[in-house]
Design an enzyme around this catalytic site. Structure first.
Site: not given
Length: 171
Positions: A59, A96
């Site tokens: 993105r 994460e």
């Protein structure tokens, strides 16, 4: 920025249970919102000595290439492994919810380049920090980092304390 905030939708339990994904698809689908976000991303950097824009897969390519185009600067993609056809530098890092690697062509930047790093989201800061390290591994300097969305409760900004950070929307 409420106009942009309203174009970000929450997707619960993606990519795994317990995570609320901030989806920018409605924002990029709306030409006026996309234009506004690009102009707001680049605004603080007008008149600065930035010589290139880099964006992280995937993105970051959307926003980074549009910012580069508006500034009349080259755009450099930071890619996942195996996607670039020439000699590369790489940096591995933790996410994460896993690990990843980014690569860039060894000749993507000149040693005197001052790079504006662009991505859609700043979460824990792992990808952004790795991207900064990758740019600097080529000899260039990261001038600043800009993001459409920042999840400030994840404190990703802390990993980027050596860099100027600009974000449009904070959650």
């Amino acid at each position: 920025m409420d106009r942009l905030r309203n174009k970000i939708r929450d997707i619960p339990d993606f990519p795994k249970p317990g995570i609320i994904f901030k989806d920018i698809t409605p924002l990029v689908k709306d030409p006026a919102a996309l234009r506004l976000s690009v102009h707001q991303l680049l605004q603080p950097f007008l008149g600065r000595e930035i010589t290139a824009v880099a964006g992280m897969e995937a993105r970051g390519f959307i926003f980074g290439s549009l910012v580069a185009w508006e500034l009349g600067l080259p755009f450099v993609p930071l890619r996942k492994p195996g996607k670039l056809p020439y000699d590369v530098q790489s940096v591995a890092y933790d996410l994460e919810y896993g690990s990843a690697t980014l690569e860039v062509h060894i000749d993507a930047f000149d040693a005197d380049d001052r790079v504006l790093l662009i991505d859609d989201l700043l979460a824990t800061g792992g990808t952004a920090k790795a991207s900064c390290e990758l740019v600097e591994k080529t000899g260039a300097k990261v001038e600043a980092c800009a993001f459409v969305v920042e999840l400030d409760f994840l404190k990703g900004r802390d990993k980027l304390s050596n860099y100027e950070i600009h974000t449009l929307i904070k959650f």
